[in-house]
Design an enzyme around this catalytic site. Structure first.
Site, mmCIF file in Angstrom:
data_model
loop_
_atom_site.group_PDB
_atom_site.id
_atom_site.type_symbol
_atom_site.label_atom_id
_atom_site.label_comp_id
_atom_site.label_asym_id
_atom_site.label_seq_id
_atom_site.Cartn_x
_atom_site.Cartn_y
_atom_site.Cartn_z
ATOM 1 N N ASP A 1 34.113 61.355 -8.304
ATOM 2 C CA ASP A 1 34.823 61.229 -7.037
ATOM 3 C C ASP A 1 34.582 62.489 -6.226
ATOM 4 O O ASP A 1 34.352 63.571 -6.783
ATOM 5 C CB ASP A 1 36.326 61.034 -7.307
ATOM 6 C CG ASP A 1 37.140 60.829 -6.034
ATOM 7 O OD1 ASP A 1 36.608 60.222 -5.087
ATOM 8 O OD2 ASP A 1 38.300 61.269 -5.999
ATOM 9 N N HIS A 2 34.631 62.347 -4.920
ATOM 10 C CA HIS A 2 34.587 63.513 -4.037
ATOM 11 C C HIS A 2 35.995 64.073 -3.881
ATOM 12 O O HIS A 2 36.920 63.340 -3.542
ATOM 13 C CB HIS A 2 34.037 63.127 -2.660
ATOM 14 C CG HIS A 2 32.597 62.736 -2.687
ATOM 15 N ND1 HIS A 2 32.112 61.636 -2.009
ATOM 16 C CD2 HIS A 2 31.539 63.290 -3.317
ATOM 17 C CE1 HIS A 2 30.803 61.545 -2.216
ATOM 18 N NE2 HIS A 2 30.441 62.526 -3.005
ATOM 19 N N TYR B 1 38.956 59.015 -1.523
ATOM 20 C CA TYR B 1 38.917 57.748 -2.234
ATOM 21 C C TYR B 1 37.491 57.204 -2.389
ATOM 22 O O TYR B 1 37.154 56.148 -1.894
ATOM 23 C CB TYR B 1 39.834 56.717 -1.566
ATOM 24 C CG TYR B 1 41.089 57.349 -0.998
ATOM 25 C CD1 TYR B 1 41.924 58.130 -1.812
ATOM 26 C CD2 TYR B 1 41.425 57.234 0.341
ATOM 27 C CE1 TYR B 1 43.061 58.746 -1.302
ATOM 28 C CE2 TYR B 1 42.565 57.844 0.852
ATOM 29 C CZ TYR B 1 43.372 58.601 0.030
ATOM 30 O OH TYR B 1 44.487 59.207 0.540
ATOM 31 N N HIS B 2 36.687 57.978 -3.121
ATOM 32 C CA HIS B 2 35.300 57.601 -3.368
ATOM 33 C C HIS B 2 35.013 57.446 -4.858
ATOM 34 O O HIS B 2 34.034 57.991 -5.359
ATOM 35 C CB HIS B 2 34.350 58.657 -2.790
ATOM 36 C CG HIS B 2 34.348 58.737 -1.317
ATOM 37 N ND1 HIS B 2 33.765 59.790 -0.622
ATOM 38 C CD2 HIS B 2 34.842 57.913 -0.364
ATOM 39 C CE1 HIS B 2 33.912 59.606 0.681
ATOM 40 N NE2 HIS B 2 34.558 58.469 0.858
ATOM 41 N N PRO B 3 35.814 56.715 -5.622
ATOM 42 C CA PRO B 3 35.509 56.567 -7.049
ATOM 43 C C PRO B 3 34.231 55.760 -7.258
ATOM 44 O O PRO B 3 34.005 54.746 -6.604
ATOM 45 C CB PRO B 3 36.734 55.835 -7.596
ATOM 46 C CG PRO B 3 37.286 55.083 -6.429
ATOM 47 C CD PRO B 3 37.027 55.953 -5.240
#
Length: 623
Positions: free
Chosen positions: A355-356, A555-557
């Site tokens: 994630d970021h 929210y970049h999973p």
């Protein structure tokens, strides 16, 4: 007139259901804007919403699970083959007027459109410490369009080296030159200066353009970048390093989700059925042949089963995809056996979570009334400008500028920056109650650090770590499919992740010190988090403590069903996205990324949907 009143009353109810108060001045004007938008939908908007199938056949050629950024693309593209039947199963319902207005994007989060995931408490790792229960909220879309319906609409493709690295890891066909045509296939770019380059296209389903409105601070952001020595460029073009006005997935001043882009044009195809409010509980796999042949789901409180003649395509996202796989017997043997789930394919499903992550609330104070303050722009004339002209502040998707910068930890050669800036001409103080709700900030933190900024003009940068070395995992908590998964992002287990972020934060301080921002007397908001008061401002210890408190993700999973060659023990799918050990089952979503791309994940996930659909067509038609 009665129809208008009824419409506004309906939308007021929607606003109330997601935490708004339609009786206040702050709440009333967006409600009026939404009501007027609804009237435009019913009178002049040429796009009709997708049809929720009342009758679902017992069998289809393809069953697609999840109508998000990838699944909507896959279902649309497969249904282009007229003699194929396609069923798209989506847990949520249809998008509505609130999600459609870019400036109200935050209101769709923590609403009925959102799965409302939370990370598990971090234990010794120490992150999300400013949040209630030390748990970060992870909004994920539970609606047609998935997270493309609740996100900030930023269109970023990542770096060419990301994709070349995917191929180098043993995934032929995934180099930058291989995937660029799929970005172009989707795109309908409405900014002429971009559309005319070889890196952009017109005529695709997905509309991409800059927001029609921005604050004057956006120009300062570009000027400040130049003064730091960076180029102002199209960061989705030949090179990534530099500053740019953000490109977004918007159309006629409104959000362009993948539902709007890909499902609405296909809504009347007789071979495509969409079943909303359908919770998938399990993929049925024959224990002898190891072939996926059906999907179990619940709709209207009734358990149902639908058969797939050709394939089941899992596009439920990096959290729900591993959950469904594990519930179906595909996952780590020791984990599944602990729940008594028969193991049909022993794969490292749920591992490799990436994630970021960055520092939230990194705010700068200015002395001129030019920032985006919701109270300043919630006026009837602003609403009318949006409704009548599709312009004005309500078309802003919040992120006005994007930059990719290099810290001392970035590769010394080539164009592969390690920090991304998201620039906003506003701050977390602009809508305090909603921000607290979305982030889960403790009252003590918000009241001490951010509440004093109400009605103060500010701007914000979100510095994000582009290629974290830390890896997390997703695991089942229960065999019950309605129980959320156990999410452990495992942030900051590698020291370099913290060091890189601190270096990126200091580039933000340098940006504030440029003449472009000093003409507004920009200064960093220095009130420390309650748990960081012992550290002097701008020391490494101060910033590390701040990062571990207001740990912020957009929210970049990704990467929980890793794509890789058979020799990779962590691989879940091959380069054609077929699940190892199971026939007629593919994963087509952000789960398959071997490593997270250097930028926002929505556009790359749409690309994966486009390429995945072509792989399926090739395998079943031979061309």
């Amino acid at each position: 007139m009665a129809a208008i009143v009824g419409t506004i009353a309906h939308i007021a109810g929607l606003a109330t259901s997601i935490g708004g108060n339609p009786l206040t001045l702050v709440g009333l004007l967006p409600v009026v804007a939404i009501g007027l938008t609804y009237m435009r939908y019913t009178s002049v908007d040429p796009e009709s919403h997708p049809i929720d199938a009342r009758y679902v056949r017992p069998e289809y050629d393809f069953v697609v699970i999840g109508a998000g950024s990838a699944g909507a693309v896959v279902a649309s593209r497969l249904s282009e083959v007229a003699n194929w039947t396609v069923l798209l199963l989506e847990m949520g319902g249809d998008e509505n007027e609130i999600s459609d207005i870019p400036a109200l994007a935050g209101y769709a989060q923590m609403s009925e459109f959102d799965w409302m995931y939370q990370t598990s408490p971090p234990g010794d790792s120490k992150y999300c410490l400013a949040m209630i229960g030390d748990r970060c909220n992870w909004p994920r879309g539970k609606v047609l369009g998935g997270s493309s319906t609740i996100n900030a609409m930023v269109y970023v493709r990542g770096n060419r080296r990301d994709y070349d690295d995917w191929e180098a890891q043993g995934n032929p066909g995934w180099s930058y030159e291989d995937v660029l045509p799929y970005f172009l296939k989707s795109e309908d770019n409405r900014n002429p200066y971009l559309a005319k380059t070889k890196y952009h296209n017109t005529g695709g389903y997905l509309t991409v353009q800059e927001a029609p409105w921005r604050t004057p601070l956006a120009i300062s952001f570009l000027q400040g970048g130049r003064e730091l020595g960076y180029e102002v460029r199209d960061c989705n073009g030949e090179k990534q390093t530099g500053f740019m006005i953000a490109q977004g997935t918007i159309r006629r001043g409104s959000r362009c989700s993948t539902s709007k882009a890909f499902l609405r044009p296909a809504r009347l195809r007789p071979n495509l059925h969409i079943a909303m409010n359908s919770r998938v509980t399990k993929i049925l796999i024959d224990g002898l042949t190891k072939r996926a042949y059906a999907v179990r789901y619940v709709r209207n409180n009734q358990p149902r089963t639908v058969r797939a003649r050709k394939e089941v395509i899992l596009s439920a996202g990096a959290l729900s995809t591993p959950q469904i796989l594990m519930l179906s017997g595909v996952g780590p043997q020791e984990h599944l056996e602990s729940f008594g789930i028969p193991v049909l394919s022993n794969l490292r499903v749920g591992d490799n979570l990436q994630d970021h992550v960055g520092l939230g609330g990194y705010t700068f104070i200015i002395d001129q009334p030019i920032s985006f303050n919701k109270q300043r722009y919630q006026r009837l004339d602003v609403a009318m400008e949006y409704i009548l002209n599709e312009r004005g502040p309500l078309t802003s998707f919040g992120i006005e500028g994007v930059a990719f910068v290099n810290t001392k930890y970035a590769p010394k050669s080539g164009d592969w920056p390690d920090i991304q800036f998201h620039f906003a001409g506003s701050s977390v103080n602009s809508d305090g109650s909603q921000v607290k709700k979305i982030t889960g900030l403790r009252d003590s933190v918000y009241n001490t650090v951010y509440k004093p900024l109400i009605n103060v003009d500010t701007w914000t940068i979100l510095p994000l770590l582009l290629r974290p070395k830390s890896r997390g995992w997703v695991r089942l908590k229960s065999k019950d499919p309605t129980t959320h998964v156990d999410i452990n992002p495992n942030y900051f287990t590698h020291r370099e992740d913290i060091d890189t972020l601190i270096a990126g934060i200091r580039i933000g301080l340098n940006l504030s010190d440029t003449p472009a921002f000093q003409r507004f007397h920009s200064k960093c908001h220095r009130t420390p988090f309650p748990g960081c008061r012992q550290y002097p401002f701008d020391t490494d210890e101060y910033w590390e403590c701040s990062i571990r408190h207001f740990t912020f993700t957009i929210y970049h999973p990704t990467s929980t069903a890793k794509m890789g060659p058979p020799s990779d023990p962590a691989a879940v799918v091959d380069h054609r996205l077929r699940v190892y050990g199971v026939k007629n089952l593919r994963v087509v979503d952000a789960s398959i990324m071997p490593t997270i791309i250097s930028g926002n994940t929505n556009a790359p996930t749409i690309m994966i949907g486009e390429k995945g659909a072509d792989l399926i067509k090739e395998d079943w038609t031979g061309r």
